[in-house]
Design a protein around this motif. Structure first.
Motif, PDB file in Angstrom:
ATOM      1  N   TYR A  60     -22.998  33.259  19.582  1.00  0.00           N
ATOM      2  CA  TYR A  60     -23.179  32.208  18.309  1.00  0.00           C
ATOM      3  C   TYR A  60     -22.481  31.156  18.460  1.00  0.00           C
ATOM      4  O   TYR A  60     -22.836  30.010  18.350  1.00  0.00           O
ATOM      5  N   GLN A  61     -21.048  31.251  18.683  1.00  0.00           N
ATOM      6  CA  GLN A  61     -20.050  30.248  18.547  1.00  0.00           C
ATOM      7  C   GLN A  61     -20.231  29.543  19.879  1.00  0.00           C
ATOM      8  O   GLN A  61     -20.227  28.132  19.862  1.00  0.00           O
ATOM      9  N   ASN A  62     -20.765  30.171  20.948  1.00  0.00           N
ATOM     10  CA  ASN A  62     -21.146  29.211  22.287  1.00  0.00           C
ATOM     11  C   ASN A  62     -22.176  28.321  22.053  1.00  0.00           C
ATOM     12  O   ASN A  62     -22.165  27.355  22.396  1.00  0.00           O
ATOM     13  N   ASP A 119     -33.927  39.972   7.171  1.00  0.00           N
ATOM     14  CA  ASP A 119     -33.030  39.740   5.830  1.00  0.00           C
ATOM     15  C   ASP A 119     -31.860  38.828   6.089  1.00  0.00           C
ATOM     16  O   ASP A 119     -30.837  38.679   5.312  1.00  0.00           O
ATOM     17  N   TYR A 120     -32.259  37.684   6.969  1.00  0.00           N
ATOM     18  CA  TYR A 120     -31.457  36.805   7.076  1.00  0.00           C
ATOM     19  C   TYR A 120     -30.012  36.714   7.890  1.00  0.00           C
ATOM     20  O   TYR A 120     -29.257  36.014   8.133  1.00  0.00           O
ATOM     21  N   ARG A 125     -24.083  38.021  18.851  1.00  0.00           N
ATOM     22  CA  ARG A 125     -22.364  37.983  18.948  1.00  0.00           C
ATOM     23  C   ARG A 125     -21.996  36.902  18.117  1.00  0.00           C
ATOM     24  O   ARG A 125     -22.167  35.900  18.450  1.00  0.00           O
ATOM     25  N   ARG A 126     -20.742  37.353  17.517  1.00  0.00           N
ATOM     26  CA  ARG A 126     -19.992  36.592  16.475  1.00  0.00           C
ATOM     27  C   ARG A 126     -20.924  35.613  15.600  1.00  0.00           C
ATOM     28  O   ARG A 126     -20.232  34.627  15.202  1.00  0.00           O
ATOM     29  N   ALA A 127     -21.968  36.112  15.133  1.00  0.00           N
ATOM     30  CA  ALA A 127     -22.768  35.483  14.127  1.00  0.00           C
ATOM     31  C   ALA A 127     -22.226  35.556  12.677  1.00  0.00           C
ATOM     32  O   ALA A 127     -21.747  36.613  12.498  1.00  0.00           O
ATOM     33  N   PRO A 128     -22.063  34.496  12.002  1.00  0.00           N
ATOM     34  CA  PRO A 128     -21.423  34.702  10.652  1.00  0.00           C
ATOM     35  C   PRO A 128     -22.490  35.188   9.861  1.00  0.00           C
ATOM     36  O   PRO A 128     -23.794  35.298  10.079  1.00  0.00           O
ATOM     37  N   LEU A 158     -28.100  24.118   6.292  1.00  0.00           N
ATOM     38  CA  LEU A 158     -28.166  25.056   5.284  1.00  0.00           C
ATOM     39  C   LEU A 158     -26.832  25.538   4.623  1.00  0.00           C
ATOM     40  O   LEU A 158     -26.274  25.622   3.587  1.00  0.00           O
ATOM     41  N   VAL A 159     -25.937  25.594   5.692  1.00  0.00           N
ATOM     42  CA  VAL A 159     -24.504  26.188   5.465  1.00  0.00           C
ATOM     43  C   VAL A 159     -23.513  25.197   4.845  1.00  0.00           C
ATOM     44  O   VAL A 159     -22.782  25.568   3.805  1.00  0.00           O
TER      45      VAL A 159
END
Length: 385
Positions: A60-62, A119-120, A125-128, A158-159
């Motif tokens: 995810y961070q990538n 469920d959102y 990997r490494r997803a918040p 959204l975040v």
């Protein structure tokens, strides 16, 4: 799934489909390709420009870093492109070119796609944990629903909106904080609220706040001692946001928030409206707070407000003249709408904007923004001659 837009792709030689979600109403990409950490920014940029959605399966961070790389490529124009680029002849042309450029930029960046479970949660990997931010924008998770796909750019919006809602925005004219919701325009431009806090009140018994948004105008009026305020809006998010803010401020008993187009029934000593300032077509729901196609809300307010004023009452129109500097509306048009509404100007208070773009010389619309004035027009019904 037939009730929802869907995207389709091939993965491991098998066909797949997923529900497509876009708060901006953007159509689902017609072509979707699997992408992961091995994809270069150059390849991703080429595919995104071609309209191919990149469904992310890597870290995810990538994916966030890749989105930043795409943005840098969009914003860094090749030297050859800069040399052949036509210089806008007018500020009106510059405005339309700027809007076109922003729209194209948004389309390209929206091509980087993120999978969501029902469920959102994000299966990367490494997803918040973004469940609360998604619940605030999309509504409570429906565990009987299906997984879906949305753009990473929308998710980051959204975040960011969740953080604004949690922390609030300081309002000096109020001495309090306002907590904007996702999709409800944040009152970051405080100069118009300074005018609202200083204008002489024509009465304190009843006021109408037309197009309340976050409820900030109602809050300022309530703080100034207006005994009862009726705040209106058509957007469900805005209505929820206004009610929440007024409850936080302990003003729910003073302010009634109702869903209606423009005016509530009856008459008031004061009717306030801060309509969208720029007469252009919105490209997304959030832009309705800035862009008012054909000045429809402005004209609707001016043509109908006289019927909702008590004798001796005032209509306060809070407007920027940016549209005039951009050549999108003339001062004569505004005056003609005031006159046609059976109104006359009792007074006018002006203030210069304080936002960063007003002094940003690299902004393509700097010439208009640097000349912009925000005004509070005090309007009364015409006196018989």
């Amino acid at each position: 799934m037939s009730d929802f837009p869907v995207i389709s792709w091939i993965e491991n030689d098998q066909p797949y489909q997923a529900r497509w979600h876009s708060e901006s109403g953007a159509p689902a990409p017609k072509r979707v390709q699997i992408a992961d950490d091995r994809m270069t920014a150059e390849s991703a940029y080429r595919l995104a420009c071609e309209g191919t959605g990149l469904l992310w399966r890597g870290d995810y961070q990538n994916a966030r870093q890749l989105l930043q790389a795409l943005a840098r490529r969009i914003d860094k124009k090749p030297a050859k492109s800069r040399k052949t680029e036509k210089t806008p002849a007018t500020l009106t042309e510059a405005f339309h070119l700027h809007r076109q450029s922003q729209s194209q930029r948004a389309r390209v960046l929206a091509m980087l796609l993120i999978p969501f479970n029902a469920d959102y949660s994000i299966p990367l990997r490494r997803a918040p944990d973004v469940s609360l931010a998604c619940s605030e924008a999309y509504g409570p998770a429906d565990h009987d629903s299906t997984a879906f796909v949305a753009s990473l750019r929308e998710l980051l919006g959204l975040v960011g909106a969740h953080e604004w809602r949690k922390n609030g925005v300081d309002i000096p004219a109020l001495g309090q904080r306002i907590h904007p919701y996702y999709g409800v325009f944040s009152p970051v431009r405080g100069e118009y609220l300074d005018l609202l806090a200083k204008a002489p009140l024509p009465g304190k018994q009843l006021a109408f706040d037309i197009g309340t948004g976050t409820g900030v105008i109602s809050a300022v009026l309530a703080q100034r001692g207006v005994q009862r305020i009726v705040a209106t809006d058509q957007d469900d998010r805005a209505l929820s946001c206004a009610r929440d803010n007024l409850q936080r401020l302990g003003m729910s008993d003073q302010v009634e928030v109702i869903k209606t187009n423009l005016f509530p029934p009856g008459r008031a000593a004061l009717v306030v409206c801060n309509p969208p300032w720029v007469p252009a077509r919105p490209n997304s729901p959030i832009e309705h707070a800035v862009y008012d196609q054909d000045s429809s809300m402005l004209r609707g307010f001016l043509s109908g407000v006289a019927e909702h004023l008590e004798p001796g009452g005032e209509a306060w129109l809070i407007m920027s003249d940016l549209a005039e500097h951009l050549g999108l509306r003339t001062a004569e048009e505004l005056w003609s709408w005031i006159d046609a509404g059976g109104l006359e100007v009792a007074g006018k208070m002006d203030i210069k904007p304080r936002h960063g773009k007003a002094t940003d010389i690299t902004d393509p619309l700097h010439a208009a923004r640097s000349a912009e004035i925000t005004s509070l027009w005090r309007l009364k019904t015409k006196t018989a001659k």
